[in-house]
Design a protein around this motif. Structure first.
Motif, PDB file in Angstrom:
ATOM      1  N   PHE A 122       0.819  -1.211   0.000  1.00  0.00           N
ATOM      2  CA  PHE A 122       0.000   0.000   0.000  1.00  0.00           C
ATOM      3  C   PHE A 122       0.856   1.266   0.000  1.00  0.00           C
ATOM      4  O   PHE A 122       0.464   2.287  -0.575  1.00  0.00           O
ATOM      5  N   GLN A 123       2.025   1.195   0.617  1.00  0.00           N
ATOM      6  CA  GLN A 123       2.956   2.321   0.545  1.00  0.00           C
ATOM      7  C   GLN A 123       3.362   2.578  -0.894  1.00  0.00           C
ATOM      8  O   GLN A 123       3.416   3.727  -1.351  1.00  0.00           O
ATOM      9  N   MET A 124       3.621   1.513  -1.627  1.00  0.00           N
ATOM     10  CA  MET A 124       3.989   1.651  -3.040  1.00  0.00           C
ATOM     11  C   MET A 124       2.888   2.303  -3.846  1.00  0.00           C
ATOM     12  O   MET A 124       3.134   3.201  -4.653  1.00  0.00           O
ATOM     13  N   LEU A 125       1.645   1.843  -3.653  1.00  0.00           N
ATOM     14  CA  LEU A 125       0.531   2.365  -4.452  1.00  0.00           C
ATOM     15  C   LEU A 125       0.205   3.823  -4.128  1.00  0.00           C
ATOM     16  O   LEU A 125      -0.457   4.497  -4.929  1.00  0.00           O
ATOM     17  N   SER A 126       0.653   4.318  -2.979  1.00  0.00           N
ATOM     18  CA  SER A 126       0.398   5.719  -2.626  1.00  0.00           C
ATOM     19  C   SER A 126       1.565   6.633  -2.988  1.00  0.00           C
ATOM     20  O   SER A 126       1.499   7.846  -2.743  1.00  0.00           O
ATOM     21  N   ASP A 127       2.616   6.080  -3.588  1.00  0.00           N
ATOM     22  CA  ASP A 127       3.809   6.864  -3.918  1.00  0.00           C
ATOM     23  C   ASP A 127       3.459   7.998  -4.882  1.00  0.00           C
ATOM     24  O   ASP A 127       2.773   7.797  -5.883  1.00  0.00           O
ATOM     25  N   GLU A 128       3.944   9.183  -4.581  1.00  0.00           N
ATOM     26  CA  GLU A 128       3.606  10.359  -5.393  1.00  0.00           C
ATOM     27  C   GLU A 128       4.202  10.304  -6.800  1.00  0.00           C
ATOM     28  O   GLU A 128       3.736  11.025  -7.698  1.00  0.00           O
ATOM     29  N   HIS A 129       5.192   9.469  -7.009  1.00  0.00           N
ATOM     30  CA  HIS A 129       5.855   9.415  -8.316  1.00  0.00           C
ATOM     31  C   HIS A 129       5.236   8.398  -9.270  1.00  0.00           C
ATOM     32  O   HIS A 129       5.696   8.264 -10.411  1.00  0.00           O
ATOM     33  N   LEU A 130       4.214   7.683  -8.854  1.00  0.00           N
ATOM     34  CA  LEU A 130       3.592   6.704  -9.747  1.00  0.00           C
ATOM     35  C   LEU A 130       2.895   7.406 -10.911  1.00  0.00           C
ATOM     36  O   LEU A 130       2.398   8.531 -10.757  1.00  0.00           O
ATOM     37  N   PRO A 131       2.805   6.726 -12.060  1.00  0.00           N
ATOM     38  CA  PRO A 131       2.214   7.357 -13.250  1.00  0.00           C
ATOM     39  C   PRO A 131       0.689   7.274 -13.276  1.00  0.00           C
ATOM     40  O   PRO A 131       0.087   7.134 -14.335  1.00  0.00           O
ATOM     41  N   TYR A 132       0.040   7.341 -12.104  1.00  0.00           N
ATOM     42  CA  TYR A 132      -1.406   7.256 -12.026  1.00  0.00           C
ATOM     43  C   TYR A 132      -1.953   8.529 -11.378  1.00  0.00           C
ATOM     44  O   TYR A 132      -1.297   9.130 -10.525  1.00  0.00           O
ATOM     45  N   SER A 133      -3.156   8.901 -11.759  1.00  0.00           N
ATOM     46  CA  SER A 133      -3.797  10.056 -11.135  1.00  0.00           C
ATOM     47  C   SER A 133      -4.131   9.728  -9.684  1.00  0.00           C
ATOM     48  O   SER A 133      -4.250   8.554  -9.308  1.00  0.00           O
ATOM     49  N   PRO A 134      -4.304  10.761  -8.842  1.00  0.00           N
ATOM     50  CA  PRO A 134      -4.677  10.497  -7.443  1.00  0.00           C
ATOM     51  C   PRO A 134      -5.943   9.652  -7.328  1.00  0.00           C
ATOM     52  O   PRO A 134      -6.028   8.787  -6.446  1.00  0.00           O
ATOM     53  N   ASN A 135      -6.920   9.876  -8.208  1.00  0.00           N
ATOM     54  CA  ASN A 135      -8.154   9.100  -8.137  1.00  0.00           C
ATOM     55  C   ASN A 135      -7.903   7.632  -8.480  1.00  0.00           C
ATOM     56  O   ASN A 135      -8.460   6.732  -7.830  1.00  0.00           O
ATOM     57  N   ARG A 136      -7.045   7.384  -9.496  1.00  0.00           N
ATOM     58  CA  ARG A 136      -6.713   5.998  -9.846  1.00  0.00           C
ATOM     59  C   ARG A 136      -5.975   5.311  -8.702  1.00  0.00           C
ATOM     60  O   ARG A 136      -6.227   4.146  -8.403  1.00  0.00           O
ATOM     61  N   LYS A 137      -5.058   6.017  -8.077  1.00  0.00           N
ATOM     62  CA  LYS A 137      -4.339   5.440  -6.928  1.00  0.00           C
ATOM     63  C   LYS A 137      -5.316   5.040  -5.827  1.00  0.00           C
ATOM     64  O   LYS A 137      -5.212   3.958  -5.253  1.00  0.00           O
ATOM     65  N   LEU A 138      -6.263   5.935  -5.540  1.00  0.00           N
ATOM     66  CA  LEU A 138      -7.237   5.655  -4.501  1.00  0.00           C
ATOM     67  C   LEU A 138      -8.082   4.433  -4.856  1.00  0.00           C
ATOM     68  O   LEU A 138      -8.354   3.578  -3.998  1.00  0.00           O
ATOM     69  N   GLN A 139      -8.471   4.330  -6.135  1.00  0.00           N
ATOM     70  CA  GLN A 139      -9.238   3.171  -6.572  1.00  0.00           C
ATOM     71  C   GLN A 139      -8.425   1.884  -6.433  1.00  0.00           C
ATOM     72  O   GLN A 139      -8.936   0.853  -5.999  1.00  0.00           O
ATOM     73  N   MET A 140      -7.153   1.950  -6.802  1.00  0.00           N
ATOM     74  CA  MET A 140      -6.280   0.778  -6.694  1.00  0.00           C
ATOM     75  C   MET A 140      -6.117   0.337  -5.244  1.00  0.00           C
ATOM     76  O   MET A 140      -6.215  -0.854  -4.921  1.00  0.00           O
ATOM     77  N   ILE A 141      -5.866   1.305  -4.372  1.00  0.00           N
ATOM     78  CA  ILE A 141      -5.699   0.995  -2.950  1.00  0.00           C
ATOM     79  C   ILE A 141      -6.973   0.370  -2.393  1.00  0.00           C
ATOM     80  O   ILE A 141      -6.927  -0.627  -1.649  1.00  0.00           O
ATOM     81  N   SER A 142      -8.117   0.934  -2.772  1.00  0.00           N
ATOM     82  CA  SER A 142      -9.398   0.409  -2.298  1.00  0.00           C
ATOM     83  C   SER A 142      -9.632  -1.013  -2.801  1.00  0.00           C
ATOM     84  O   SER A 142     -10.046  -1.895  -2.030  1.00  0.00           O
ATOM     85  N   GLU A 143      -9.369  -1.254  -4.076  1.00  0.00           N
ATOM     86  CA  GLU A 143      -9.565  -2.590  -4.654  1.00  0.00           C
ATOM     87  C   GLU A 143      -8.682  -3.624  -3.948  1.00  0.00           C
ATOM     88  O   GLU A 143      -9.146  -4.720  -3.588  1.00  0.00           O
ATOM     89  N   LEU A 144      -7.413  -3.286  -3.747  1.00  0.00           N
ATOM     90  CA  LEU A 144      -6.479  -4.235  -3.149  1.00  0.00           C
ATOM     91  C   LEU A 144      -6.808  -4.471  -1.679  1.00  0.00           C
ATOM     92  O   LEU A 144      -6.712  -5.609  -1.188  1.00  0.00           O
ATOM     93  N   ALA A 145      -7.226  -3.417  -0.978  1.00  0.00           N
ATOM     94  CA  ALA A 145      -7.590  -3.564   0.432  1.00  0.00           C
ATOM     95  C   ALA A 145      -8.822  -4.449   0.592  1.00  0.00           C
ATOM     96  O   ALA A 145      -8.866  -5.337   1.457  1.00  0.00           O
ATOM     97  N   GLN A 146      -9.839  -4.219  -0.237  1.00  0.00           N
ATOM     98  CA  GLN A 146     -11.052  -5.036  -0.151  1.00  0.00           C
ATOM     99  C   GLN A 146     -10.759  -6.491  -0.493  1.00  0.00           C
ATOM    100  O   GLN A 146     -11.292  -7.411   0.149  1.00  0.00           O
ATOM    101  N   ALA A 147      -9.923  -6.699  -1.497  1.00  0.00           N
ATOM    102  CA  ALA A 147      -9.618  -8.068  -1.924  1.00  0.00           C
ATOM    103  C   ALA A 147      -8.825  -8.835  -0.878  1.00  0.00           C
ATOM    104  O   ALA A 147      -9.002 -10.048  -0.723  1.00  0.00           O
ATOM    105  N   SER A 148      -7.954  -8.154  -0.159  1.00  0.00           N
ATOM    106  CA  SER A 148      -7.055  -8.846   0.764  1.00  0.00           C
ATOM    107  C   SER A 148      -7.523  -8.836   2.211  1.00  0.00           C
ATOM    108  O   SER A 148      -6.969  -9.548   3.045  1.00  0.00           O
ATOM    109  N   GLY A 149      -8.551  -8.061   2.520  1.00  0.00           N
ATOM    110  CA  GLY A 149      -8.977  -7.892   3.902  1.00  0.00           C
ATOM    111  C   GLY A 149     -10.148  -8.759   4.318  1.00  0.00           C
ATOM    112  O   GLY A 149     -10.382  -9.835   3.746  1.00  0.00           O
ATOM    113  N   PRO A 150     -10.920  -8.300   5.315  1.00  0.00           N
ATOM    114  CA  PRO A 150     -11.996  -9.111   5.887  1.00  0.00           C
ATOM    115  C   PRO A 150     -13.220  -9.264   4.988  1.00  0.00           C
ATOM    116  O   PRO A 150     -14.179  -9.945   5.360  1.00  0.00           O
ATOM    117  N   GLN A 151     -13.194  -8.625   3.810  1.00  0.00           N
ATOM    118  CA  GLN A 151     -14.235  -8.859   2.808  1.00  0.00           C
ATOM    119  C   GLN A 151     -13.737  -9.804   1.714  1.00  0.00           C
ATOM    120  O   GLN A 151     -14.481 -10.105   0.779  1.00  0.00           O
TER     121      GLN A 151
END
Length: 296
Positions: free
Chosen positions: A121-150
């Motif tokens: 998750f630290q990687m996906l929030s890195d400011e230097h990634l080639p994704y928009s802030p909204n895309r980063k947030l979507q990615m973090i949300s998708e990965l968190a939901q997939a790997s967590g208690p849901q």
């Protein structure tokens, strides 16, 4: 079946990217060694390859998709470390070598898994990634939901509760859709999110159909291999499911029935891809073929 020809160069690129991120985000320590041991040594890299192959369907480069792919693999590696612990599946072998808690100890293994999860998750929030802030947030949300208690964590909890108990086929499928399928779906969704172009609702639905069938096919084939393969080929303990008295597809459907289920799921994968008419899905189709025909 041998891996598709594009696996080797992609695996090499993914391994290099994993090494780079481990060097960047961790310091010299026993913990760092254990994290590296569990991530870099071995692994088919099917999930990050799915991320990259999906991104390529929508015109993204390997380089653009790589951060998302590496994050997915780190989550997968963390889950394997924890799954192998004595409190979970109590496995001694993973990818043909001692599991992390055997190579180090249980405390280090737990912390190595924790570290890899946080690093993803630290990687996906890195400011230097080639994704928009909204895309980063979507990615973090998708990965968190997939790997967590849901998702994956809930699937593992259900799996542990089901040891020694008979469960119906629908309950087994639900468990595997969480434990295995959710992360595969996230890998594919992150691939689509890493592309610059818009992905239509219809395309998202078809990708989800593909990933649902692929995730289940992966698990059914795992169940089959746990019976018909051997420890050396698998790189992990053969017969572990039987030893833990778990319900599996072969135990509920018979070996022939489980194979029929795999074949049906492959057809479902191909059908979903064929409806993505304007996208080049050839690599995703090859990955699906490999998943259901692999021997390890």
């Amino acid at each position: 079946m041998h891996a598709p020809s594009f696996f080797a160069p992609l695996k090499q690129a993914i391994d290099a990217a994993l090494e780079e991120q481990l060097d960047r985000y961790s310091s010299a320590s026993t913990l760092s060694e254990a994290m590296r041991y569990s991530v870099v040594l071995g692994g088919k890299r099917i999930r990050p390859i799915l991320t990259i192959a999906t991104a390529e369907c929508f015109g993204a480069s390997i380089e653009r998709a790589m951060p998302a792919a590496v994050a997915v693999e780190m989550i997968h590696a963390y889950s394997l470390i924890h799954d192998d612990l004595p409190a979970m599946d109590d496995d001694d072998l993973r990818r043909g070598q001692p599991t992390c808690h055997k190579a180090y100890n249980e405390a280090v293994a737990i912390l190595a898994g924790d570290g890899l999860q946080a690093m993803a998750f630290q990687m996906l929030s890195d400011e230097h990634l080639p994704y928009s802030p909204n895309r980063k947030l979507q990615m973090i949300s998708e990965l968190a939901q997939a790997s967590g208690p849901q998702g994956m964590v809930l699937g593992q909890a259900i799996d542990l509760e089901s040891e020694g108990a008979f469960i119906e086929i629908d309950a087994l499928q639900h468990m595997h859709s969480l434990k295995t399928g959710k992360l595969i779906k996230a890998a594919i969704r992150l691939g689509a999110l890493s592309a610059e172009c818009a992905v239509s609702d219809t395309e998202k639905r078809l990708l989800d159909q593909f990933s649902d069938a692929l995730g289940l096919a992966f698990q059914v084939q795992d169940d089959i291999l746990d019976i018909v393969s051997d420890t050396k080929t698998l790189g992990k303990t053969q017969g572990a499911d039987v030893a833990l008295d778990k319900s599996t597809y072969p135990s509920l459907l018979g070996l022939a029935g489980a194979q029929e289920k795999v074949d049906e799921l492959l057809l479902n994968c191909i059908s979903a891809l064929e409806q993505l008419e304007s996208r080049n899905t050839a690599k995703l189709a090859e990955i699906a073929q490999f998943v259901v025909q692999r021997k390890l």
